[in-house]
Scaffold this active site. Structure first.
Site, PDB file in Angstrom:
ATOM      1  N   CYS A  36      35.970  51.398  44.874  1.00  0.00           N
ATOM      2  CA  CYS A  36      35.110  51.527  43.688  1.00  0.00           C
ATOM      3  C   CYS A  36      33.688  51.800  44.157  1.00  0.00           C
ATOM      4  O   CYS A  36      33.216  51.159  45.095  1.00  0.00           O
ATOM      5  CB  CYS A  36      35.158  50.244  42.860  1.00  0.00           C
ATOM      6  SG  CYS A  36      34.128  50.351  41.382  1.00  0.00           S
TER       7      CYS A  36
ATOM      8  N   CYS B 252      41.201  38.178  39.765  1.00  0.00           N
ATOM      9  CA  CYS B 252      40.112  39.034  39.317  1.00  0.00           C
ATOM     10  C   CYS B 252      39.053  39.185  40.417  1.00  0.00           C
ATOM     11  O   CYS B 252      38.576  38.190  40.956  1.00  0.00           O
ATOM     12  CB  CYS B 252      39.500  38.311  38.125  1.00  0.00           C
ATOM     13  SG  CYS B 252      38.732  39.366  36.999  1.00  0.00           S
TER      14      CYS B 252
ATOM     15  N   CYS C 250      32.430  41.413  44.104  1.00  0.00           N
ATOM     16  CA  CYS C 250      33.797  41.933  43.961  1.00  0.00           C
ATOM     17  C   CYS C 250      34.291  42.562  45.263  1.00  0.00           C
ATOM     18  O   CYS C 250      33.607  43.378  45.867  1.00  0.00           O
ATOM     19  CB  CYS C 250      33.791  42.968  42.838  1.00  0.00           C
ATOM     20  SG  CYS C 250      35.269  43.975  42.771  1.00  0.00           S
TER      21      CYS C 250
ATOM     22  N   LEU D 167      30.147  41.694  31.891  1.00  0.00           N
ATOM     23  CA  LEU D 167      28.725  41.402  31.641  1.00  0.00           C
ATOM     24  C   LEU D 167      28.162  40.593  32.824  1.00  0.00           C
ATOM     25  O   LEU D 167      27.245  41.027  33.493  1.00  0.00           O
ATOM     26  CB  LEU D 167      28.577  40.653  30.311  1.00  0.00           C
ATOM     27  CG  LEU D 167      27.140  40.456  29.839  1.00  0.00           C
ATOM     28  CD1 LEU D 167      26.475  41.783  29.516  1.00  0.00           C
ATOM     29  CD2 LEU D 167      27.089  39.535  28.616  1.00  0.00           C
TER      30      LEU D 167
ATOM     31  N   GLU E 251      46.314  48.340  44.802  1.00  0.00           N
ATOM     32  CA  GLU E 251      47.070  47.165  44.379  1.00  0.00           C
ATOM     33  C   GLU E 251      47.201  47.115  42.864  1.00  0.00           C
ATOM     34  O   GLU E 251      46.297  47.553  42.139  1.00  0.00           O
ATOM     35  CB  GLU E 251      46.360  45.903  44.869  1.00  0.00           C
ATOM     36  CG  GLU E 251      46.460  45.758  46.376  1.00  0.00           C
ATOM     37  CD  GLU E 251      45.639  44.596  46.895  1.00  0.00           C
ATOM     38  OE1 GLU E 251      46.218  43.683  47.476  1.00  0.00           O
ATOM     39  OE2 GLU E 251      44.419  44.601  46.706  1.00  0.00           O
TER      40      GLU E 251
ATOM     41  N   SER F 106      38.967  47.900  31.256  1.00  0.00           N
ATOM     42  CA  SER F 106      37.854  47.076  31.704  1.00  0.00           C
ATOM     43  C   SER F 106      36.784  47.973  32.311  1.00  0.00           C
ATOM     44  O   SER F 106      37.092  48.850  33.127  1.00  0.00           O
ATOM     45  CB  SER F 106      38.373  46.101  32.763  1.00  0.00           C
ATOM     46  OG  SER F 106      37.300  45.472  33.393  1.00  0.00           O
TER      47      SER F 106
ATOM     48  N   CYS G 178      29.628  46.080  42.697  1.00  0.00           N
ATOM     49  CA  CYS G 178      29.268  44.766  42.152  1.00  0.00           C
ATOM     50  C   CYS G 178      29.330  43.781  43.320  1.00  0.00           C
ATOM     51  O   CYS G 178      30.282  43.794  44.103  1.00  0.00           O
ATOM     52  CB  CYS G 178      30.222  44.353  41.033  1.00  0.00           C
ATOM     53  SG  CYS G 178      30.210  45.525  39.667  1.00  0.00           S
TER      54      CYS G 178
ATOM     55  N   CYS H  79      48.379  44.918  35.494  1.00  0.00           N
ATOM     56  CA  CYS H  79      46.982  45.220  35.796  1.00  0.00           C
ATOM     57  C   CYS H  79      46.978  46.401  36.769  1.00  0.00           C
ATOM     58  O   CYS H  79      47.468  46.292  37.890  1.00  0.00           O
ATOM     59  CB  CYS H  79      46.329  43.986  36.399  1.00  0.00           C
ATOM     60  SG  CYS H  79      44.640  44.268  36.925  1.00  0.00           S
TER      61      CYS H  79
END
Ligand code: SF4
Length: 332
Positions: A108, A325, A115, A210, A88, A186, A112, A101
């Site tokens: 990934c 996000c 996410c 962070l 996407e 990022s 995390c 973006c």
């Protein structure tokens, strides 16, 4: 067959030379793609029919199929790279122009906790033409792109070589001519790759995820912190800032009852005191994780402002079409 989107102008010229085609024709084709927004040889009016047929015999120009989803403030592109691999991209219009973006990996591997991409898991790195395709599709849909953020699916620094080739192609003054300052990458904070980026002297803005003010908490929600802790990360970022002069922003998603107390804000302010890092406080978009949106966004921000920390609240656009996000998953 070579995918034409894998090639910068000099590669295209070399390929044309091998086929005994004059170099200037490579420049014409490159300009059509990146300046005049068409990748289709049949639409390139200053190229003869014989050349069109010749070019099509060794260059692939077909784009993958894709779907568009229109939200209140963003447009999401769901691009079908193969039978099972979707990625996407999100177009974010603003007064200053359209930002794209872009994704850099299918899935990934960094997992995390909050996410959706991390939850989905990792499939593979995207190749250069797949990364560039996102730009080509956005332009084809009529959105003139003036900024690129590598903030979509994936950790760009784990696919650094391809990301940098794609950056070079879009940066080429003979084509899209997007200045290097228009790129932001990022990252979850991979120290060796940040060093590599610095050595290669790419002056790209960095946005570093962070999301926690101490190692214990950060390791819990971002497993990569077990490899590269906050202190070492901030040291390399200071070096990056000094060597490149580029802006560093620290991204901090506020998660209810996890990292959103005033004690967390105090720890965060201690971490960045004396730097000119910019903190982006991001409103959490609901994912399939266990986390929830914090109610403390304003209090947290005011606390940091009183400590003279550079801080901006980013109410993430795109949550209405699952384009916000942390929400990208390669699914509708
Ligand atoms: S936040 Fe970024 S690095 Fe972490 S899992 Fe999601 S895409 Fe990967």
């Amino acid at each position: 067959m070579t995918n034409i989107l894998e090639l910068n102008l000099d590669d295209l010229e070399k390929l044309f030379s091998k086929q005994n085609i004059p170099k200037y024709k490579a420049k014409q084709v490159f300009e059509w793609i990146y300046k005049k927004q068409t990748i289709d040889f049949s639409e390139m009016t200053n190229i003869s029919n014989a050349d069109k047929t010749l070019f099509a015999s060794f260059l692939k120009t077909a784009l993958p199929s894709y779907e568009k989803f229109f939200g209140e403030k963003t447009v999401k592109l769901l691009i079908k790279l193969s039978e099972k691999d979707n990625v996407e991209s999100v177009i974010i219009p603003s007064e200053k122009g359209n930002t794209l973006c872009m994704s850099t990996q299918v899935g990934c591997p960094l997992k995390c906790d909050f996410c959706e991409t991390g939850i989905t898991g990792f499939v593979r790195n995207m190749n250069v033409s797949e990364i560039i395709t996102q730009y080509i599709v956005a332009q084809k849909e009529g959105y003139e792109i003036s900024r690129i953020v590598f903030m979509g699916m994936g950790e760009p620094l784990l696919n650094l070589d391809n990301v940098l080739v794609a950056t070079d192609i879009l940066n080429n003054p003979k084509g899209a001519s997007l200045g290097i300052r228009k790129f932001t990458l990022s990252t979850a904070g991979l120290i060796p790759e940040i060093k590599k980026l610095m050595q290669k002297n790419y002056k790209i803005n960095l946005a570093v995820s962070l999301h926690a003010p101490n190692d214990k908490l950060r390791s819990r929600i971002m497993p990569i912190n077990n490899q590269y802790n906050i202190k070492d990360l901030l040291l390399i970022l200071l070096e990056y800032r000094q060597k490149t002069g580029r802006r560093i922003s620290l991204e901090y998603i506020l998660l209810k009852g996890v990292n959103d107390s005033l004690q967390d804000a105090q720890q965060l302010s201690n971490l960045v005191k004396g730097t000119d890092f910019h903190i982006n406080l991001i409103e959490f978009n609901q994912t399939s994780s266990k986390y929830q949106k914090s109610d403390n966004l304003s209090i947290f921000s005011e606390f940091l402002l009183k400590k003279n920390i550079n801080v901006t609240i980013r109410k993430s656009a795109g949550s209405d079409i699952k384009a916000g996000c942390g929400m990208l998953s390669g699914k509708k």
